[in-house]
Design an enzyme around this catalytic site. Structure first.
Site, short mmCIF file in Angstrom:
data_model
loop_
_atom_site.label_atom_id
_atom_site.label_comp_id
_atom_site.label_asym_id
_atom_site.label_seq_id
_atom_site.Cartn_x
_atom_site.Cartn_y
_atom_site.Cartn_z
N LEU A 178 -51.13 -70.45 -32.88
CA LEU A 178 -50.02 -70.86 -33.72
C LEU A 178 -50.23 -70.24 -35.09
CD1 LEU A 178 -49.62 -74.70 -32.96
CD2 LEU A 178 -48.25 -72.82 -32.05
N ASP A 179 -49.12 -69.86 -35.73
CA ASP A 179 -49.24 -69.36 -37.11
C ASP A 179 -49.95 -70.40 -37.97
OD1 ASP A 179 -47.84 -67.11 -36.37
OD2 ASP A 179 -45.91 -67.87 -37.08
N ARG A 180 -50.60 -69.93 -39.00
CA ARG A 180 -51.35 -70.84 -39.88
C ARG A 180 -50.50 -72.01 -40.37
NH1 ARG A 180 -55.34 -69.03 -44.67
NH2 ARG A 180 -56.09 -71.11 -45.21
#
Length: 344
Positions: A178-180
């Site tokens: 997942l993106d940060r």
């Protein structure tokens, strides 16, 4: 959600360390220390811990199994024993109360072997078994290390978690990311075999991946599908190509949950899993995700990216069981629809 195959040799394998810095504007990550407090157990429970091991006769989760087989001490005492590393399955310490037991496994209680599990920061474990760990990641936490930051990541913390069971060679493997600044459900494998099996059959194995997205403006169509080919620029920003078959095919479905003249809350389902797919597609239809400056947002209605991976459902690679993990919509995503909310 970006499903990239991970070169395990390049993953960090040192012990967890504290973050050296936190990017400005990102929400602070707090330790998840639930279950880590040291609590006494009744003498009778301690005496039972020296009795013969329990053999699993039917598949069930660990906590119900312990409640069924331990006649005293109560639910809280058993949870304390789990938190202190006093429960082993086939000789390995298990701390997750919803660990899935299989027929023939041996569950052992010990009053002497105590393992203090490292506190998790920005992570909550939803499920753990011999093959997988399913977690909820908070916004602001990296999935794995980047070139710029190598300290606090979900990968490092979970590596420390599995090694705390007593085997310094225990490892985890990244299945997807997942993106940060995206929160939500993530899955990690405990062996390279399981990682490869999941990645090679991802489209067939994963039955549902649902996000909630808080976007700018009123989305007029109650539901829709966005179809494009995604490419990456030299500045590492993803964008939709104007030409068919020019890039990676990406398909996103959405439904409007709630809306007003300023914001819309969407349920978003992925048919493909490309890097920044939802973020690009929301910008494409003129409704960028709130607080997503990279993809056109001008609103700061909440102090984080308005994207959350809410549901993950998949077929377990070893048992064949259909598992589903669902989380709540973040409360701050609902704030823009409350009376008196000030648009930012």
């Amino acid at each position: 959600m970006d499903k990239r195959k991970t070169d395990s040799k390049r993953q960090p394998n040192g012990k967890q360390s504290s973050p050296s810095r936190r990017s400005e504007g990102r929400p602070a990550l707090k330790p998840n220390v639930k279950g880590s407090k040291m609590t006494s157990v009744t003498d009778r429970s301690a005496r039972e811990s020296t009795s013969k091991p329990f053999v699993v006769q039917e598949p069930m989760e660990l906590l119900p199994f312990l409640l069924k087989n331990i006649t005293s001490g109560g639910r809280n005492a058993i949870k304390s024993m789990l938190g202190r590393g006093q429960i082993s399955v086939n000789g390995k310490v298990v701390t997750a109360f919803n660990y899935q037991l299989q027929v023939g496994q041996t569950v052992t209680l010990s009053k002497d072997k105590v393992v203090e599990m490292p506190p998790l920061i920005g992570l909550t474990i939803l499920h753990e078994d011999e093959d997988l760990i399913i977690v909820v990641k908070d916004a602001g936490l990296l999935s794995i290390a980047s070139d710029k930051e190598t300290d606090l990541t979900a990968y490092r913390q979970l590596t420390a978690h599995v090694r705390a069971s007593g085997n310094e060679y225990n490892r985890i493997f990244v299945v997807h990311r997942l993106d940060r600044d995206t929160s939500g459900v993530m899955m990690f494998a405990k062996s390279e075999e399981i990682q490869q099996q999941l990645q090679n059959s991802w489209q067939e194995t994963v039955k549902e991946r649902t996000y909630v997205a808080l976007v700018e403006g009123m989305v007029k169509k109650p539901e829709g599908t966005i179809n494009s080919w995604l490419k990456e620029s030299k500045t590492l920003k993803m964008y939709s190509s104007h030409y068919p078959n020019d890039g990676l095919h990406a398909i996103t479905h959405y439904k409007v949950i709630q809306s007003n003249k300023n914001f819309s809350l969407l349920e978003v389902s992925l048919e493909t899993g490309r890097k920044n797919q939802i973020r690009v597609h929301m910008e494409d239809i003129g409704h960028p995700i709130v607080n997503d400056k990279k993809y056109g947002s001008k609103s700061k209605a909440i102090n984080r990216l308005g994207l959350h991976a809410r549901v993950l459902s998949f077929v377990h690679p070893r048992t064949g069981a259909l598992l589903k993990f669902e989380t709540e919509i973040p409360k701050m995503f609902l704030n823009p629809f409350r009376e008196g909310f000030l648009v930012k």
